[in-house]
Write a protein that holds these residues in place. Structure first.
Motif, PDB file in Angstrom:
ATOM      1  N   GLY A  36       0.665   4.055  -2.762  1.00  0.00           N
ATOM      2  CA  GLY A  36       0.444   5.418  -2.288  1.00  0.00           C
ATOM      3  C   GLY A  36       1.463   6.393  -2.842  1.00  0.00           C
ATOM      4  N   GLY A  37       2.731   5.975  -2.913  1.00  0.00           N
ATOM      5  CA  GLY A  37       3.771   6.829  -3.482  1.00  0.00           C
ATOM      6  C   GLY A  37       3.517   7.130  -4.943  1.00  0.00           C
ATOM      7  N   TYR A  81       2.185  14.085  -0.364  1.00  0.00           N
ATOM      8  CA  TYR A  81       2.674  12.759   0.008  1.00  0.00           C
ATOM      9  C   TYR A  81       2.220  12.364   1.406  1.00  0.00           C
ATOM     10  N   ASP A 107      -2.534   4.456   4.573  1.00  0.00           N
ATOM     11  CA  ASP A 107      -2.186   3.667   5.758  1.00  0.00           C
ATOM     12  C   ASP A 107      -3.408   3.406   6.630  1.00  0.00           C
ATOM     13  N   SER A 134       0.832  -1.210   0.000  1.00  0.00           N
ATOM     14  CA  SER A 134       0.000   0.000   0.000  1.00  0.00           C
ATOM     15  C   SER A 134       0.863   1.256   0.000  1.00  0.00           C
ATOM     16  N   SER A 135       2.024   1.213   0.647  1.00  0.00           N
ATOM     17  CA  SER A 135       2.933   2.365   0.627  1.00  0.00           C
ATOM     18  C   SER A 135       3.472   2.620  -0.777  1.00  0.00           C
ATOM     19  N   LYS A 149      -0.317   9.288   2.104  1.00  0.00           N
ATOM     20  CA  LYS A 149       0.199   8.205   2.945  1.00  0.00           C
ATOM     21  C   LYS A 149      -0.711   7.955   4.139  1.00  0.00           C
TER      22      LYS A 149
END
Length: 101
Positions: free
Chosen positions: A29-30, A76, A84, A25-26, A80
């Motif tokens: 997300g990025g 960002y 998260d 997921s990170s 995030k």
């Protein structure tokens, strides 16, 4: 007035099981945050600039570089936090355990 929220703690196994989910997921997300930033910067940048200035590009002033970095950091951090939190909630719905501390 809102009642205080109960702090949820995760078990060690939930934390370990969530790690791959959190990593994927990170990464997503990025990528999402990068695309959002590009679109936002194109709309707010002066002139016909398509890309944000980097800190080592001498043709841009320090002010413009700092504003771009500020916008990028805010996007960002927001993306995030949303990803998260959403991932943790989805994990909790599936497993019944909160993955955080």
């Amino acid at each position: 007035m809102n009642a205080p929220r109960r702090e949820e703690t995760g078990t060690t196994s939930a934390k370990l099981l969530y790690r791959p989910v959190g990593l994927v997921s990170s990464l997503i997300g990025g990528l999402v945050a990068g695309q959002i930033f590009k679109q936002v910067y194109k709309r707010v940048a002066p002139g016909d600039r398509k890309d944000a200035p980097g800190p080592l590009q001498s043709e841009y002033g320090l002010g413009e570089v700092l504003v771009a970095a500020l916008i990028q950091g805010a996007i960002y951090a927001s993306v995030k936090a949303l990803i998260d939190r959403g991932g943790a909630r989805a994990f909790q719905r599936v497993t019944g355990d909160w993955p955080g501390s």
